[in-house]
Design an enzyme around this catalytic site. Structure first.
Site, short mmCIF file in Angstrom:
data_model
loop_
_atom_site.label_atom_id
_atom_site.label_comp_id
_atom_site.label_asym_id
_atom_site.label_seq_id
_atom_site.Cartn_x
_atom_site.Cartn_y
_atom_site.Cartn_z
N ARG A 160 4.80 0.17 -2.60
CA ARG A 160 4.31 1.35 -3.29
C ARG A 160 4.24 2.50 -2.31
NH1 ARG A 160 -0.82 2.20 -6.08
NH2 ARG A 160 -1.70 1.02 -4.35
N SER B 247 -0.16 -5.71 4.33
CA SER B 247 -1.10 -6.76 3.92
C SER B 247 -0.74 -8.14 4.44
CB SER B 247 -1.19 -6.76 2.40
OG SER B 247 -1.56 -5.48 1.99
N ASP C 229 -4.87 -4.55 2.99
CA ASP C 229 -5.17 -4.13 1.60
C ASP C 229 -6.64 -4.35 1.23
OD1 ASP C 229 -4.73 -6.88 1.65
OD2 ASP C 229 -3.40 -6.94 -0.09
C1 BGC Z 1 -2.53 -11.85 3.90
C2 BGC Z 1 -3.67 -10.85 3.93
C3 BGC Z 1 -3.68 -10.03 2.64
C4 BGC Z 1 -3.68 -10.95 1.44
C5 BGC Z 1 -3.70 -10.19 0.12
C6 BGC Z 1 -2.55 -12.65 2.62
O1 BGC Z 1 -1.44 -13.49 2.55
O2 BGC Z 1 -2.62 -12.72 5.00
O3 BGC Z 1 -3.54 -10.00 5.05
O4 BGC Z 1 -4.81 -9.21 2.65
O5 BGC Z 1 -2.55 -11.79 1.49
O6 BGC Z 1 -2.61 -9.36 -0.02
#
Ligand code: BGC
Length: 457
Positions: A82, A146, A199
């Site tokens: 996004r 994320s 995120d």
């Molecule tokens: C990641 C996190 C992320 C989460 C949600 C996980 O697989 O390790 O960093 O916040 O996914 O997106």
């Protein structure tokens, strides 16, 4: 647990009883998971490299809602990429323009440089579309990335590992913000990667921009994770940024909880999923909870019953035999199906997945499998929330809000109610007056923009 009556044979009934037992998370089990969670959180705060990593985010202040300015945000790590332009207009108000792009599968497992170039190309196209010129004034960007990143400052860090089906080469141990910055430079775009943001941290900050009672940001989507405020004095592992602040947002990386498999009720269906996943052994908690995986657990259970001739008359289909073919979204459709003949379930199984002629018992069994997996996911999710509630002593406060985003929370039937039920078993009926879940729609866009603003001011 009392599930659907199955209009099937004794063997079918017995198989469902056995699975129900295997997937049940009793209140006692929940308590032991919460206890272990709290232990692991403390380890993460005390030393680097712990399973629940408790990564300092370098985000210290809480937003007041009065901040203003225009910022860019990029969100990579869920189902889509996004790109957003966020105008903070004060009073907790924002205006967001955004565009979603699908990341082609080969880019998710190709070279990191190519992925970064794709992101900058999309950003360029987006800015052209909305009429913002990136060749004149510098645009400040909050990069929501994320994945687990060990931060060394608000805009620098090293990727610890990929999750959720990403596996680009040349990225582990390197700095995703720097690589993206290089890509903007190569394209002569004046974009400054001002902050690299998880995120969950973005979700927390976006909600806090509007509601000062926000204590936690959680994602229950393709993956799962949470961030919470932590007192600086409790983050004792060093290299955690400014020591003059009282508190800092910590990215828990709770998806990795119990990789040692001490306490989670891992079944053979979870193990099969894990073994066949692109990253075996890691993120076991995430693999029992999040949208990328739930459907696959159900598929594994269903195939186990097919092999015993207790489902679909012992016959599967090419599609249903294919890994990941049973999407978590189908589980939502099936759980919502209240038609007498379970015709929506029939549609998914027969028309979408090509299974010939299901019986009512087949459809009831499939629905029960979905309910078992969905309910277990919600109760295990509640264990993580409960650990944070206990660790931060939140029941002493009048009211605390967990900001939540992600498709599982938003669309999975009864997910938040089932979580709350588990919290009630742990903390008493009144817990819903003190702990609230609130949907935060624009976490990774608005949150990243708020952080970019805090940094660039
Ligand atoms: C990641 C996190 C992320 C989460 C949600 C996980 O697989 O390790 O960093 O916040 O996914 O997106």
């Amino acid at each position: 647990m009392n599930f659907l009556n199955i209009d099937g044979s004794d063997e079918q009934q017995q198989a469902i009883k056995d699975l129900t037992k295997e997937f049940e998370v009793s209140t006692e089990k929940l308590r032991s998971i919460v206890r272990q969670f709290i232990v692991e959180m403390s380890k993460g705060l005390e030393r680097h490299g712990a399973t629940v990593a408790m990564i300092p985010s370098f985000v210290t202040g809480r937003p007041t809602g009065t901040e203003t300015g225009k910022y860019l945000a990029i969100d990579l790590g869920g189902t889509n990429l996004r790109v957003c332009q966020v105008a903070l207009v004060g009073n907790g108000e924002v205006e967001i323009q955004q565009q979603k792009y699908t990341v082609p599968e080969p880019l998710k497992v190709g070279e990191m440089r190519n992925l970064c170039d794709f992101i900058t190309d999309c950003t360029d196209a987006f800015l052209t579309e909305i009429g913002t010129d990136s060749s004149r004034e510098t645009l400040h960007l909050g990069f929501t990335f994320s994945f687990p990143v060990n931060l060394t400052s608000i805009d620098r860090g090293n990727l610890i590992q990929w999750t959720k089906g990403f596996s680009c080469s040349g990225a582990i141990g390197t700095d995703p913000a720097l690589m993206l910055q290089d890509s903007f430079r190569r394209k002569n775009m004046k974009v400054n990667v001002a902050a690299i943001v998880n995120d969950t941290v973005g979700t927390l900050m976006a909600h806090a921009y509007r509601d000062p009672n926000t204590f936690m940001g959680i994602i229950f989507g393709t993956g799962t994770n949470a961030a919470c405020f932590e007192k600086m004095e409790k983050i004792t592992k060093g290299n955690s940024g400014p020591t003059n602040a009282n508190e800092m947002v910590v990215n828990m990386e709770w998806g990795a909880f119990d990789e040692e498999r001490r306490v989670l009720p891992v079944t053979k269906y979870d193990n099969k999923l894990d073994r066949e996943s692109i990253k075996p052994r890691i993120h076991v908690y995430e693999k029992m909870i999040s949208g990328m995986y739930l459907g696959e657990i159900v598929r594994n259970m269903a195939l186990g019953l097919v092999d015993r001739s207790l489902l679909f008359n012992g016959l599967s289909s090419g599609d249903f035999n294919t890994q990941w073919s049973f999407e978590t979204a189908y589980m939502s459709n099936i759980e919502e199906d209240t038609t007498p003949n379970l015709s929506e379930t029939q549609h998914v199984l027969e028309s979408v997945l090509g299974i010939p002629d299901t019986t009512l018992a087949d459809r009831q069994i499939t629905k029960t499998l979905c309910r078992l997996v969905g309910l277990r996911a919600a109760r295990l999710s509640a264990a993580g929330v409960a650990a944070v509630v206990s660790h931060c002593d939140l029941l002493k406060r009048d009211s605390s809000t967990a900001a939540v985003d992600g498709s599982v929370f938003a669309f999975y039937p009864n997910f938040s109610q089932n979580m709350m039920q588990a919290l009630k078993e742990l903390f008493g009926e009144d817990v819903d007056k003190k702990i609230k879940f609130s949907r935060s729609h624009d976490g990774s866009g608005l949150g990243a923009a708020v952080i970019a603003m805090q940094v660039s001011k």
